[in-house]
Design an enzyme around this catalytic site. Structure first.
Site, short mmCIF file in Angstrom:
data_model
loop_
_atom_site.label_atom_id
_atom_site.label_comp_id
_atom_site.label_asym_id
_atom_site.label_seq_id
_atom_site.Cartn_x
_atom_site.Cartn_y
_atom_site.Cartn_z
CB SER A 23 -0.94 0.02 1.22
OG SER A 23 -0.19 -0.12 2.42
CG ASP A 172 -3.68 4.97 7.96
OD1 ASP A 172 -2.71 5.73 8.19
OD2 ASP A 172 -3.78 4.30 6.91
CG HIS A 175 -1.11 3.74 4.58
ND1 HIS A 175 -2.02 3.16 5.45
CD2 HIS A 175 -0.60 2.75 3.83
CE1 HIS A 175 -2.06 1.86 5.22
NE2 HIS A 175 -1.21 1.58 4.24
#
Length: 198
Positions: A23, A172, A175
């Site tokens: 990701s 979050d 990231h």
């Protein structure tokens, strides 16, 4: 003979880089043009290089999942890449997978690239302290050891300059946001250029 440029495929660039990761490469939570691959391509193009960065990042991929799809990704390309950026291991950390398993998977991918004579640049991860010293000691040596063994390029820590900066991280807490990606790209570009020069 002068070739008609309109006949040339639009996607063909002089240099092809494959960003093969999770990701962090895929651009999780970002607009399509804000992720690592498009921003790296833009930075290299702005520096005068005719480069296409193919985004082969898949959110959630562990090193094992990356190993399973690597051949398919490479075989589906129009030509052999000039460089593969290999950035996996973060999800192994989040899941607490054994460092020895991560190392075996990472080595198998580096070996696949070596067998195809494709240069690789490892973008490393570092284990967070809460996983304990023994775990960290086993995990943190993976990328430097493989880079040394296979004479591969190494960017020691992909999230360098971003970790611990709330202004550069998505809500979050994991990231990078668009500004965080900009920081990563700015720091990594010189290493990518060096790797391309061989």
């Amino acid at each position: 003979m002068v070739s008609d440029s309109s006949e040339a495929p639009a996607a063909e660039a002089e240099t092809l880089i494959v960003a093969f990761g999770d990701s962090l490469y895929a651009g999780y939570g970002l607009a399509p043009d804000e992720g690592f691959a498009p921003e790296l391509q833009k930075a290299l193009n702005d520096a005068g290089q005719d480069v296409k960065v193919h985004n082969a990042g898949v959110s959630g991929d562990t090193s094992a999942a990356g190993l399973r799809r690597m051949d398919f990704v490479l075989d589906s390309l129009s030509r052999k890449p000039d460089l593969v950026l290999l950035g996996l291991g973060g999800n192994d950390l989040l899941r607490g997978l054994k460092p020895l398993e991560t190392r075996a998977n990472m080595e198998a991918m580096v070996q696949k690239l070596a067998d195809r004579e494709i240069p690789v640049m490892l973008t490393g991860m570092l284990a967070p302290p809460n996983l304990g010293k023994e775990f960290s000691d086993q995990f943190n040596v993976i990328y430097p050891a493989l880079a040394k063994k296979y004479e591969a390029s190494l960017y020691p820590f992909f999230m360098d300059g971003v970790v611990g900066r709330a202004d550069l991280i998505l809500p979050d807490g994991i990231h990078p946001n668009a500004e965080g990606i900009d920081v990563i790209v700015e720091r990594i570009v010189p290493d990518v250029e060096k790797a391309l020069r061989g």
